[in-house]
Design an enzyme around this catalytic site. Structure first.
Site, PDB file in Angstrom:
ATOM      1  N   LEU A   7       0.839  -1.202   0.000  1.00  0.00           N
ATOM      2  CA  LEU A   7       0.000   0.000   0.000  1.00  0.00           C
ATOM      3  C   LEU A   7       0.874   1.253   0.000  1.00  0.00           C
ATOM      4  O   LEU A   7       1.693   1.436   0.892  1.00  0.00           O
ATOM      5  CB  LEU A   7      -0.900   0.029   1.236  1.00  0.00           C
ATOM      6  CG  LEU A   7      -1.763  -1.206   1.505  1.00  0.00           C
ATOM      7  CD1 LEU A   7      -2.745  -0.912   2.632  1.00  0.00           C
ATOM      8  CD2 LEU A   7      -2.501  -1.659   0.258  1.00  0.00           C
ATOM      9  N   ALA A   8       0.677   2.078  -1.018  1.00  0.00           N
ATOM     10  CA  ALA A   8       1.474   3.309  -1.111  1.00  0.00           C
ATOM     11  C   ALA A   8       0.659   4.448  -1.711  1.00  0.00           C
ATOM     12  O   ALA A   8       1.191   5.324  -2.371  1.00  0.00           O
ATOM     13  CB  ALA A   8       2.731   3.052  -1.941  1.00  0.00           C
ATOM     14  N   GLY A  15      -1.320   6.509   0.032  1.00  0.00           N
ATOM     15  CA  GLY A  15      -1.607   7.569   1.016  1.00  0.00           C
ATOM     16  C   GLY A  15      -1.083   8.925   0.573  1.00  0.00           C
ATOM     17  O   GLY A  15      -0.161   9.016  -0.239  1.00  0.00           O
ATOM     18  N   ARG A  23       1.962  14.355   6.262  1.00  0.00           N
ATOM     19  CA  ARG A  23       2.855  14.654   7.383  1.00  0.00           C
ATOM     20  C   ARG A  23       4.316  14.816   6.952  1.00  0.00           C
ATOM     21  O   ARG A  23       5.125  15.347   7.699  1.00  0.00           O
ATOM     22  CB  ARG A  23       2.731  13.552   8.458  1.00  0.00           C
ATOM     23  CG  ARG A  23       1.416  13.606   9.209  1.00  0.00           C
ATOM     24  CD  ARG A  23       1.154  12.354  10.028  1.00  0.00           C
ATOM     25  NE  ARG A  23       0.679  11.229   9.231  1.00  0.00           N
ATOM     26  CZ  ARG A  23       0.348  10.033   9.726  1.00  0.00           C
ATOM     27  NH1 ARG A  23       0.457   9.809  11.013  1.00  0.00           N
ATOM     28  NH2 ARG A  23      -0.082   9.071   8.932  1.00  0.00           N
ATOM     29  N   GLY A  66      -1.560   1.938  15.776  1.00  0.00           N
ATOM     30  CA  GLY A  66      -2.683   1.139  16.220  1.00  0.00           C
ATOM     31  C   GLY A  66      -2.216   0.216  17.335  1.00  0.00           C
ATOM     32  O   GLY A  66      -1.089  -0.266  17.308  1.00  0.00           O
ATOM     33  N   ARG A  75      33.770  10.038  -7.288  1.00  0.00           N
ATOM     34  CA  ARG A  75      32.432  10.209  -7.864  1.00  0.00           C
ATOM     35  C   ARG A  75      32.087   9.090  -8.845  1.00  0.00           C
ATOM     36  O   ARG A  75      32.941   8.279  -9.214  1.00  0.00           O
ATOM     37  CB  ARG A  75      32.361  11.581  -8.533  1.00  0.00           C
ATOM     38  CG  ARG A  75      32.403  12.718  -7.500  1.00  0.00           C
ATOM     39  CD  ARG A  75      32.456  14.073  -8.163  1.00  0.00           C
ATOM     40  NE  ARG A  75      31.389  14.250  -9.136  1.00  0.00           N
ATOM     41  CZ  ARG A  75      31.449  15.103 -10.152  1.00  0.00           C
ATOM     42  NH1 ARG A  75      32.530  15.844 -10.343  1.00  0.00           N
ATOM     43  NH2 ARG A  75      30.441  15.208 -10.986  1.00  0.00           N
ATOM     44  N   ALA A 134      50.846  16.969  -7.473  1.00  0.00           N
ATOM     45  CA  ALA A 134      49.873  17.784  -6.731  1.00  0.00           C
ATOM     46  C   ALA A 134      49.284  18.864  -7.628  1.00  0.00           C
ATOM     47  O   ALA A 134      49.987  19.486  -8.410  1.00  0.00           O
ATOM     48  CB  ALA A 134      50.560  18.429  -5.540  1.00  0.00           C
ATOM     49  N   ASN A 171      38.228  19.030 -18.578  1.00  0.00           N
ATOM     50  CA  ASN A 171      37.461  18.084 -19.383  1.00  0.00           C
ATOM     51  C   ASN A 171      36.214  18.697 -20.007  1.00  0.00           C
ATOM     52  O   ASN A 171      35.514  18.033 -20.750  1.00  0.00           O
ATOM     53  CB  ASN A 171      37.047  16.885 -18.512  1.00  0.00           C
ATOM     54  CG  ASN A 171      36.223  17.298 -17.315  1.00  0.00           C
ATOM     55  OD1 ASN A 171      36.398  18.391 -16.785  1.00  0.00           O
ATOM     56  ND2 ASN A 171      35.341  16.437 -16.878  1.00  0.00           N
ATOM     57  N   TYR A 172      35.941  19.965 -19.739  1.00  0.00           N
ATOM     58  CA  TYR A 172      34.612  20.510 -20.060  1.00  0.00           C
ATOM     59  C   TYR A 172      34.771  21.889 -20.676  1.00  0.00           C
ATOM     60  O   TYR A 172      35.488  22.747 -20.136  1.00  0.00           O
ATOM     61  CB  TYR A 172      33.833  20.604 -18.740  1.00  0.00           C
ATOM     62  CG  TYR A 172      32.404  21.036 -18.829  1.00  0.00           C
ATOM     63  CD1 TYR A 172      31.538  20.466 -19.753  1.00  0.00           C
ATOM     64  CD2 TYR A 172      31.898  22.001 -17.961  1.00  0.00           C
ATOM     65  CE1 TYR A 172      30.211  20.855 -19.816  1.00  0.00           C
ATOM     66  CE2 TYR A 172      30.570  22.389 -18.017  1.00  0.00           C
ATOM     67  CZ  TYR A 172      29.726  21.813 -18.947  1.00  0.00           C
ATOM     68  OH  TYR A 172      28.421  22.193 -18.997  1.00  0.00           O
TER      69      TYR A 172
HETATM   70  C1  UD1 Z   1      -1.254   2.450  10.012  1.00  0.00           C
HETATM   71  C2  UD1 Z   1      -2.185   1.521  10.767  1.00  0.00           C
HETATM   72  C3  UD1 Z   1      -1.732   1.470  12.231  1.00  0.00           C
HETATM   73  C4  UD1 Z   1      -0.317   1.006  12.331  1.00  0.00           C
HETATM   74  C5  UD1 Z   1       0.623   1.856  11.456  1.00  0.00           C
HETATM   75  C6  UD1 Z   1       1.963   1.190  11.347  1.00  0.00           C
HETATM   76  C7  UD1 Z   1      -4.413   1.556   9.729  1.00  0.00           C
HETATM   77  C8  UD1 Z   1      -5.785   2.135   9.796  1.00  0.00           C
HETATM   78  N1  UD1 Z   1      -3.542   1.990  10.665  1.00  0.00           N
HETATM   79  O1  UD1 Z   1      -1.396   3.764  10.530  1.00  0.00           O
HETATM   80  O2  UD1 Z   1      -2.565   0.582  12.958  1.00  0.00           O
HETATM   81  O3  UD1 Z   1       0.135   1.018  13.665  1.00  0.00           O
HETATM   82  O4  UD1 Z   1       0.101   1.990  10.120  1.00  0.00           O
HETATM   83  O5  UD1 Z   1       2.906   1.989  10.697  1.00  0.00           O
HETATM   84  O6  UD1 Z   1      -4.141   0.717   8.897  1.00  0.00           O
HETATM   85  N2  UD1 Z   1      -2.506   4.079   2.378  1.00  0.00           N
HETATM   86  C9  UD1 Z   1      -3.138   3.875   1.164  1.00  0.00           C
HETATM   87  N3  UD1 Z   1      -4.386   4.400   0.989  1.00  0.00           N
HETATM   88  C10 UD1 Z   1      -5.052   5.084   1.957  1.00  0.00           C
HETATM   89  C11 UD1 Z   1      -4.407   5.285   3.192  1.00  0.00           C
HETATM   90  C12 UD1 Z   1      -3.121   4.761   3.376  1.00  0.00           C
HETATM   91  O7  UD1 Z   1      -2.570   3.262   0.259  1.00  0.00           O
HETATM   92  O8  UD1 Z   1      -6.192   5.503   1.708  1.00  0.00           O
HETATM   93  C13 UD1 Z   1      -1.145   3.540   2.559  1.00  0.00           C
HETATM   94  C14 UD1 Z   1      -0.129   4.628   2.855  1.00  0.00           C
HETATM   95  O9  UD1 Z   1       0.478   5.092   1.659  1.00  0.00           O
HETATM   96  C15 UD1 Z   1       0.866   3.921   3.776  1.00  0.00           C
HETATM   97  C16 UD1 Z   1       0.020   2.849   4.462  1.00  0.00           C
HETATM   98  O10 UD1 Z   1      -1.143   2.684   3.675  1.00  0.00           O
HETATM   99  O11 UD1 Z   1       1.887   3.290   3.071  1.00  0.00           O
HETATM  100  C17 UD1 Z   1      -0.356   3.232   5.898  1.00  0.00           C
HETATM  101  O12 UD1 Z   1      -1.085   4.446   5.888  1.00  0.00           O
HETATM  102  P1  UD1 Z   1      -0.834   5.583   6.961  1.00  0.00           P
HETATM  103  O13 UD1 Z   1      -1.778   6.685   6.697  1.00  0.00           O
HETATM  104  O14 UD1 Z   1       0.603   5.915   7.040  1.00  0.00           O
HETATM  105  O15 UD1 Z   1      -1.286   4.821   8.275  1.00  0.00           O
HETATM  106  P2  UD1 Z   1      -0.830   5.074   9.777  1.00  0.00           P
HETATM  107  O16 UD1 Z   1      -1.579   6.231  10.317  1.00  0.00           O
HETATM  108  O17 UD1 Z   1       0.638   5.106   9.849  1.00  0.00           O
HETATM  109 CA    CA Z   2       2.213   5.117   8.360  1.00  0.00          CA
END
Ligand code: UD1
Ligand code: CA
Length: 452
Positions: free
Chosen positions: A11-12, A14, A18, A144, A319, A366, A372-373
């Site tokens: 899940l990514a 969100g 923050r 949670g 580099r 030294a 080069n550019y």
């Molecule tokens: C969540 C958990 C919490 C846990 C914590 C651990 C829930 C409701 N809460 O809280 O219990 O302790 O993670 O780190 O699951 N995301 C989506 N779609 C959305 C919302 C979130 O894909 O609509 C993804 C975010 O990108 C993220 C992950 O889900 O990768 C967690 O979401 P986030 O909002 O960070 O949850 P927390 O408040 O951290």
């Molecule tokens: Ca989180």
């Protein structure tokens, strides 16, 4: 019961408010690699079905990055960010039914270990219908909380929904959850959003599962393996944990770190044995360091290969595209870029060597600079084996210095120099005997103006 690797859902989607960033949270780096890259490679290592990545609309940079890392990855788009439970719903149509277990993982917990996820999947396959990952948090704020009854998890209560009493519980949910695939559609259908955040919580599947008679267990891991990244402060804390892990692995593999807390590694830094790393050394991505190399204090390396027995630093900047040969020596205040420094060559002080080859055993004095550019193009400098470049020389590329050639100090070299020749490219010294004495005599009645 059949054993097959789980189907991982990451899940990514969100909004990551923050983080206060234009860059999606999943792409913020930890140890030189986007957070999502850590999670993807961990679930990849479990083997099995192609993972499903859930992103939000327009998060093309995230899906593009993920596809580049895991070709054939399935992308599911969650149209509105209505919570983690809703995100799992978006993934559900893409989850293969052949897999017995679905592993739900967050893109913002980059430290989770493959062994932990494998253990959860196994426990889910062998007994429990749902297995959650728990940990004891030093500061549980925001997480949670796991409500247990013996070894069973009764429910997970989100921080914002918890009572003061419940908030005292430091046993937290880390993010990963394994669920028997067959139960997932039913559990998702039961989710509602009547809670403090008005979201569909994936964590509510535990209470619903219990009510339906399912067995919910937990696997536990140390906090340093599962800390979540929601803010820049969390990002720094996760980076610190990852650095500790990488340092420990380097030392276990036979590397001496003179002050481990000041060695900064990348996810892919590779070391041979008996490497010694001084204080305050940074390894950016793409470094491979062979046996017996010494890297002295305050050096910065990135995209470089250092061969056996070479010595780097102190204060060297290596580099991308640098290849430092066996027993070669790169000293203080030397910068190399796209440079092949062959075996035993020495660039000991104050030089810039870019887009160049320095042949075996050559000595670069030294203050040598490869020019080069020209503001538009980059040009190559080729220095032959055993050549000797006098101090403070400028090599105006493209230019070739033959094997064994000798350059007078302070030369500005614009033409090729033949092998074994001496080239001096600087103004001839002129000497006027007695000139200074005559000059002073002429001015003897004038007062010297101080400071001019
Ligand atoms: C969540 C958990 C919490 C846990 C914590 C651990 C829930 C409701 N809460 O809280 O219990 O302790 O993670 O780190 O699951 N995301 C989506 N779609 C959305 C919302 C979130 O894909 O609509 C993804 C975010 O990108 C993220 C992950 O889900 O990768 C967690 O979401 P986030 O909002 O960070 O949850 P927390 O408040 O951290
Ligand atoms: Ca989180």
């Amino acid at each position: 019961m059949t054993t097959n690797a789980p189907c991982a859902v990451i899940l990514a989607a969100g909004k990551s408010t923050r983080m206060k960033s234009r860059l999606p949270k999943a792409l913020h780096p930890i140890a030189g690699r986007p957070m999502l890259g850590h999670v993807l490679s961990t679930v990849e290592a479990l083997g099995g079905a192609r993972p499903v990545l859930v992103v939000g609309p327009g998060m093309d940079d995230v899906s593009g990055y993920a596809r580049g890392l895991v070709p054939g990855l399935t992308i599911a788009v969650q149209e509105k960010q209505l919570g983690t439970g809703d995100a799992v719903r978006a993934a559900a149509p893409h989850i293969g039914e052949k897999q017995d277990v679905v592993l739900l993982v967050f893109g913002d917990t980059p430290l989770v270990r493959r062994e932990t996820l494998a253990d959860m999947a196994r426990r889910c396959e062998e007994g429990s219908d749902i297995v959650v990952l728990g940990f004891e948090a030093a500061d549980p704020t925001g997480y949670g909380r796991l409500v247990l009854d013996g070894n069973e998890v009764v429910r997970i209560v989100e921080h914002k929904d918890a009572t003061d009493e419940e908030r005292k519980n430091r046993l937290c949910f880390g993010g990963p959850m394994a669920v028997r695939t067959a139960h997932l559609p039913g559990l998702l259908a039961m989710l509602t959003n009547d809670n403090a955040q008005g979201e569909f919580y994936m964590t509510d599947m535990v209470a619903h599962g219990r009510a339906a008679g399912l067995a919910c267990g937990a696997v536990f891991c140390p906090e340093a393996d599962i800390q979540g990244v929601n803010s820049r402060a969390d990002l720094a804390a996760a980076e610190a944990s990852m650095q500790q892990r990488l340092r420990a692995a380097a030392m276990a593999g036979g590397v001496t770190l003179l002050d481990p807390a000041t060695t900064y590694l990348s996810f892919d830094t590779m070391f041979g044995q008996d490497v010694t790393v001084g204080q305050n050394v940074v390894f950016g991505p793409g470094c491979s360091i062979a046996d017996g190399v010494t890297i002295k204090a305050f050096s910065h390396l990135e995209g470089a290969r250092i061969d056996e027995g070479a010595e780097i630093g102190p204060f060297a900047r290596i580099r991308p595209g640098s290849e430092i040969g066996r027993k070669a020596r790169i000293g203080n205040f030397v910068e190399t870029k796209k440079a092949k420094i062959e075996d035993g060559a020495k660039v000991n002080h104050l030089s810039y060597i870019g887009d160049a080859r320095v042949g075996a055993g050559a000595n670069i004095g030294a203050g040598t600079i490869t020019c080069n550019y020209d503001g538009y193009n980059k040009f190559f400098t080729d220095i032959g084996a055993g050549a000797f470049v006098g101090s403070n020389s400028s090599l105006v590329a493209p230019v070739r210095i033959g094997d064994g050639a000798y350059l007078g100090s302070g030369s500005v070299v614009t033409k090729d120099v033949a092998a074994n020749a001496l080239a001096v490219a600087r103004a001839k010294q002129v000497e006027k005997p007695g000139w200074a004495a005559a000059f002073h005599a002429k001015h003897k009645d004038k007062k010297k103006v101080s400071g001019e």
